[in-house]
Design a protein around this motif. Structure first.
Motif, PDB file in Angstrom:
ATOM      1  N   ASN A 192      -3.625  37.019 -38.129  1.00 11.43           N
ATOM      2  CA  ASN A 192      -3.978  38.262 -37.013  1.00 11.43           C
ATOM      3  C   ASN A 192      -6.062  38.135 -36.548  1.00 11.43           C
ATOM      4  OD1 ASN A 192      -3.976  40.492 -36.481  1.00 11.43           O
ATOM      5  ND2 ASN A 192      -4.684  42.044 -38.721  1.00 11.43           N
ATOM      6  N   VAL A 193      -6.391  37.641 -37.426  1.00  9.27           N
ATOM      7  CA  VAL A 193      -7.865  37.277 -36.783  1.00  9.27           C
ATOM      8  C   VAL A 193      -7.613  36.873 -35.621  1.00  9.27           C
ATOM      9  CG1 VAL A 193     -10.072  35.877 -37.229  1.00  9.27           C
ATOM     10  CG2 VAL A 193      -8.731  37.303 -39.521  1.00  9.27           C
ATOM     11  N   GLU A 194      -6.989  35.691 -35.143  1.00  4.43           N
ATOM     12  CA  GLU A 194      -6.722  35.054 -34.034  1.00  4.43           C
ATOM     13  C   GLU A 194      -6.483  36.270 -32.693  1.00  4.43           C
ATOM     14  OE1 GLU A 194      -9.103  32.851 -33.382  1.00  4.43           O
ATOM     15  OE2 GLU A 194      -9.343  32.651 -35.469  1.00  4.43           O
ATOM     16  N   ILE A 195      -5.288  37.058 -33.435  1.00  2.00           N
ATOM     17  CA  ILE A 195      -4.941  37.981 -32.818  1.00  2.00           C
ATOM     18  C   ILE A 195      -6.177  38.980 -32.119  1.00  2.00           C
ATOM     19  CG2 ILE A 195      -3.046  39.799 -32.182  1.00  2.00           C
ATOM     20  CD1 ILE A 195      -1.429  38.406 -34.085  1.00  2.00           C
ATOM     21  N   GLN A 196      -6.575  39.359 -32.971  1.00  2.00           N
ATOM     22  CA  GLN A 196      -8.199  40.515 -32.078  1.00  2.00           C
ATOM     23  C   GLN A 196      -8.702  39.768 -32.150  1.00  2.00           C
ATOM     24  OE1 GLN A 196      -6.413  43.620 -33.021  1.00  2.00           O
ATOM     25  NE2 GLN A 196      -8.515  44.322 -34.109  1.00  2.00           N
ATOM     26  N   ALA A 197      -8.811  38.402 -31.838  1.00  2.00           N
ATOM     27  CA  ALA A 197      -9.818  37.722 -31.486  1.00  2.00           C
ATOM     28  C   ALA A 197      -9.462  37.733 -29.494  1.00  2.00           C
ATOM     29  CB  ALA A 197      -9.906  36.221 -31.662  1.00  2.00           C
ATOM     30  N   VAL A 198      -7.798  37.330 -29.477  1.00  2.00           N
ATOM     31  CA  VAL A 198      -7.922  37.300 -28.629  1.00  2.00           C
ATOM     32  C   VAL A 198      -8.127  39.268 -27.613  1.00  2.00           C
ATOM     33  CG1 VAL A 198      -5.660  38.047 -26.579  1.00  2.00           C
ATOM     34  CG2 VAL A 198      -5.648  36.376 -28.900  1.00  2.00           C
ATOM     35  N   SER A 199      -7.909  39.982 -28.274  1.00  2.00           N
ATOM     36  CA  SER A 199      -7.802  41.601 -28.013  1.00  2.00           C
ATOM     37  C   SER A 199      -9.647  41.028 -27.877  1.00  2.00           C
ATOM     38  CB  SER A 199      -7.783  42.198 -29.182  1.00  2.00           C
ATOM     39  OG  SER A 199      -7.560  43.656 -28.657  1.00  2.00           O
ATOM     40  N   ILE A 200     -10.692  41.386 -28.540  1.00  2.00           N
ATOM     41  CA  ILE A 200     -11.915  41.532 -28.032  1.00  2.00           C
ATOM     42  C   ILE A 200     -12.649  40.598 -26.422  1.00  2.00           C
ATOM     43  CG2 ILE A 200     -13.901  40.962 -28.839  1.00  2.00           C
ATOM     44  CD1 ILE A 200     -12.734  43.255 -30.874  1.00  2.00           C
ATOM     45  N   ALA A 201     -11.762  39.690 -26.621  1.00  2.32           N
ATOM     46  CA  ALA A 201     -12.244  38.798 -25.683  1.00  2.32           C
ATOM     47  C   ALA A 201     -11.693  39.881 -24.342  1.00  2.32           C
ATOM     48  CB  ALA A 201     -11.461  37.126 -25.401  1.00  2.32           C
ATOM     49  N   VAL A 202     -10.483  40.054 -24.520  1.00  2.00           N
ATOM     50  CA  VAL A 202     -10.076  40.589 -22.753  1.00  2.00           C
ATOM     51  C   VAL A 202     -10.854  42.253 -23.100  1.00  2.00           C
ATOM     52  CG1 VAL A 202      -8.311  42.115 -22.444  1.00  2.00           C
ATOM     53  CG2 VAL A 202      -8.095  40.200 -23.547  1.00  2.00           C
ATOM     54  N   GLU A 203     -11.435  43.016 -24.161  1.00  2.00           N
ATOM     55  CA  GLU A 203     -12.400  43.976 -24.255  1.00  2.00           C
ATOM     56  C   GLU A 203     -13.640  43.270 -23.356  1.00  2.00           C
ATOM     57  OE1 GLU A 203     -12.233  46.793 -24.345  1.00  2.00           O
ATOM     58  OE2 GLU A 203     -10.101  47.132 -25.307  1.00  2.00           O
ATOM     59  N   LEU A 204     -14.024  42.378 -23.374  1.00  2.00           N
ATOM     60  CA  LEU A 204     -15.225  42.013 -22.952  1.00  2.00           C
ATOM     61  C   LEU A 204     -15.213  41.061 -21.703  1.00  2.00           C
ATOM     62  CD1 LEU A 204     -16.767  39.904 -26.244  1.00  2.00           C
ATOM     63  CD2 LEU A 204     -17.414  42.102 -25.271  1.00  2.00           C
ATOM     64  N   GLY A 205     -14.025  41.299 -21.354  1.00  2.00           N
ATOM     65  CA  GLY A 205     -13.377  40.873 -19.716  1.00  2.00           C
ATOM     66  C   GLY A 205     -13.750  38.681 -20.092  1.00  2.00           C
ATOM     67  N   ASP A 206     -13.333  38.577 -20.836  1.00  2.00           N
ATOM     68  CA  ASP A 206     -13.216  36.524 -20.962  1.00  2.00           C
ATOM     69  C   ASP A 206     -12.089  36.534 -20.723  1.00  2.00           C
ATOM     70  OD1 ASP A 206     -15.915  36.221 -21.682  1.00  2.00           O
ATOM     71  OD2 ASP A 206     -16.318  37.270 -23.129  1.00  2.00           O
ATOM     72  N   GLY A 208     -10.334  33.965 -19.854  1.00  2.00           N
ATOM     73  CA  GLY A 208      -9.823  32.580 -19.687  1.00  2.00           C
ATOM     74  C   GLY A 208     -10.142  32.229 -21.275  1.00  2.00           C
ATOM     75  N   GLU A 209     -11.322  32.918 -22.266  1.00  2.00           N
ATOM     76  CA  GLU A 209     -11.403  32.641 -23.750  1.00  2.00           C
ATOM     77  C   GLU A 209      -9.888  33.708 -24.131  1.00  2.00           C
ATOM     78  OE1 GLU A 209     -14.102  33.906 -27.146  1.00  2.00           O
ATOM     79  OE2 GLU A 209     -14.875  34.141 -25.235  1.00  2.00           O
ATOM     80  N   ALA A 210      -9.496  34.125 -23.945  1.00  2.00           N
ATOM     81  CA  ALA A 210      -8.762  35.258 -24.008  1.00  2.00           C
ATOM     82  C   ALA A 210      -7.182  34.442 -24.377  1.00  2.00           C
ATOM     83  CB  ALA A 210      -7.689  36.703 -23.838  1.00  2.00           C
ATOM     84  N   ILE A 211      -6.821  33.752 -22.973  1.00  2.00           N
ATOM     85  CA  ILE A 211      -5.495  32.991 -23.176  1.00  2.00           C
ATOM     86  C   ILE A 211      -6.058  31.771 -23.667  1.00  2.00           C
ATOM     87  CG2 ILE A 211      -4.717  31.367 -21.007  1.00  2.00           C
ATOM     88  CD1 ILE A 211      -4.966  34.279 -19.842  1.00  2.00           C
ATOM     89  N   ASP A 212      -7.012  31.015 -23.695  1.00  2.00           N
ATOM     90  CA  ASP A 212      -6.349  29.485 -24.438  1.00  2.00           C
ATOM     91  C   ASP A 212      -6.845  30.127 -26.126  1.00  2.00           C
ATOM     92  OD1 ASP A 212      -7.401  28.851 -21.881  1.00  2.00           O
ATOM     93  OD2 ASP A 212      -9.556  28.061 -23.103  1.00  2.00           O
ATOM     94  N   ILE A 213      -7.101  31.185 -26.864  1.00  2.00           N
ATOM     95  CA  ILE A 213      -6.624  31.230 -27.965  1.00  2.00           C
ATOM     96  C   ILE A 213      -5.664  31.855 -28.582  1.00  2.00           C
ATOM     97  CG2 ILE A 213      -7.299  33.337 -29.914  1.00  2.00           C
ATOM     98  CD1 ILE A 213     -10.223  33.431 -28.744  1.00  2.00           C
ATOM     99  N   GLY A 214      -5.410  32.859 -27.458  1.00  3.45           N
ATOM    100  CA  GLY A 214      -3.856  33.245 -26.975  1.00  3.45           C
ATOM    101  C   GLY A 214      -2.678  32.277 -28.022  1.00  3.45           C
ATOM    102  N   GLN A 215      -2.546  31.173 -26.221  1.00  3.67           N
ATOM    103  CA  GLN A 215      -1.495  30.024 -26.169  1.00  3.67           C
ATOM    104  C   GLN A 215      -2.005  29.803 -27.426  1.00  3.67           C
ATOM    105  OE1 GLN A 215      -2.979  28.527 -23.428  1.00  3.67           O
ATOM    106  NE2 GLN A 215      -1.595  29.320 -21.421  1.00  3.67           N
ATOM    107  N   GLN A 216      -3.023  28.788 -28.202  1.00  3.12           N
ATOM    108  CA  GLN A 216      -2.736  28.757 -29.709  1.00  3.12           C
ATOM    109  C   GLN A 216      -1.929  29.655 -31.196  1.00  3.12           C
ATOM    110  OE1 GLN A 216      -3.142  24.903 -28.967  1.00  3.12           O
ATOM    111  NE2 GLN A 216      -3.802  25.959 -27.511  1.00  3.12           N
ATOM    112  N   VAL A 217      -2.290  30.894 -30.338  1.00  2.00           N
ATOM    113  CA  VAL A 217      -1.217  31.343 -31.942  1.00  2.00           C
ATOM    114  C   VAL A 217      -0.023  31.934 -32.052  1.00  2.00           C
ATOM    115  CG1 VAL A 217      -1.618  34.285 -32.619  1.00  2.00           C
ATOM    116  CG2 VAL A 217      -3.332  33.148 -31.604  1.00  2.00           C
ATOM    117  N   ASP A 218       0.240  30.822 -33.582  1.00  5.01           N
ATOM    118  CA  ASP A 218       1.911  31.517 -34.117  1.00  5.01           C
ATOM    119  C   ASP A 218       2.193  32.936 -34.498  1.00  5.01           C
ATOM    120  OD1 ASP A 218       4.489  31.679 -34.207  1.00  5.01           O
ATOM    121  OD2 ASP A 218       4.334  29.550 -35.626  1.00  5.01           O
ATOM    122  N   ALA A 219       2.590  33.866 -33.425  1.00  2.00           N
ATOM    123  CA  ALA A 219       2.276  35.096 -35.122  1.00  2.00           C
ATOM    124  C   ALA A 219       4.026  35.073 -35.599  1.00  2.00           C
ATOM    125  CB  ALA A 219       1.925  36.197 -33.824  1.00  2.00           C
TER     126      ALA A 219
END
Length: 298
Positions: A192-206, A208-219
């Protein structure tokens, strides 16, 4: 209803909340709240703490559902009642969990200063309540969740450094916890921390970072709500990069998992409108149909 029956009813309320089944939740919770309120005030003294605890859990579920449906005023009231019931139960960690819900409501109300104050005060108090070396798993779950909501607060305020710092703090707590858990229905843990990290990156306009993190998450082991939220935020990230095909695929995946989330969430509808504007006359029938279902035409 007996105490065990009421406990089972509250567990079912949370199951509906985690599944984003808001219509069923509304039908189930209507008669339950007054029943719990009455029982908590009239039951024998030895049963009242447990009943107040159940009532707090119920109001927390309501607050979480209202936040997702963009009804922040109702979420605020429900969170406040959850905290009050938790205080009467004598269970301190339920109070801190209620503050987490309150901070989320404040964020939706765009009262980021109040959200930051509430969550920061709770984190400091929780550290005092459970010293680091003695913190139980339940306390770590609440502490980590509070760091996640603080990350969101700072992201909404445009404070990039603080948002990333709070995500890192949540990661450290999750590392201590060691596994995904669902204490107080917070679903806190490494995933869930990494799911939230994706959301935070999107909020910040990052994006590419959001996609890189999200592609590694198995939820897959988490709730439908968490999996749908990850798909939604990946869709938002792809939309930021104007990758309309990938964005639409993610949003359709989120809709398949949790239709009510996509049809009611402000961020989802904004992403759909953005995709239509990007595509213009080339908007696909699938995207137009999604926009119609979500009432998200530009």
């Amino acid at each position: 209803m007996s105490l065990s029956e009421l406990r089972a009813a509250v567990d079912e309320i949370w199951a509906l909340t985690h599944a984003n089944q808001f219509a069923e939740l509304s039908a189930s919770i209507g008669p339950l709240v007054p029943r719990l309120e009455r029982a908590a005030r009239t039951a024998p003294d030895d049963e009242r703490p447990a009943l107040w605890s159940l009532l707090s859990r119920t109001y927390q579920a309501l607050s979480a559902a209202f936040v997702r449906q963009d009804e922040p005023d109702a979420a605020w009231i429900a969170a406040d009642r959850a905290i009050n019931a938790a205080e009467r139960s004598g269970e301190a960690l339920h109070v801190f969990a209620g503050v987490f819900r309150l901070a989320q409501a404040f964020v939706r109300l765009k009262r980021v200063d109040q959200a930051e104050h509430a969550a920061t005060t709770a984190v400091n108090a929780l550290h005092q309540h459970t010293p680091d070396q003695a913190a139980a798993a339940e306390a770590l779950s609440v502490m980590g969740s509070l760091h996640l909501v603080l990350a969101l607060v700072h992201a909404r305020a445009g404070n990039r450094a603080e948002a990333r710092r709070e995500i890192d703090r949540a990661r450290q707590v999750a590392l201590r916890l060691g596994s995904d858990r669902n204490d107080f229905n917070l679903e806190f843990g490494p995933t869930n921390v990494e799911i939230q990290a994706v959301s935070i990156a999107v909020e910040l306009g990052d994006a590419g970072e959001a996609i890189d993190i999200g592609q590694q998450v198995d939820a897959e082991a988490l709730s439908i709500e968490r999996r749908a939220r990850l798909a939604l935020d990946m869709g938002r990230a792809y939309a930021q990069r104007r990758q309309t095909g990938e964005a639409l695929a993610c949003l359709l995946q989120a809709e398949e998992l949790a239709p009510e989330l996509i049809h009611t969430h402000v961020a989802a509808r904004s992403a759909i409108r953005e995709l239509i504007l990007i595509a213009g006359r080339a908007t696909s029938p699938e995207l137009r149909a999604l926009a119609e279902r979500a009432d998200a035409q530009p």
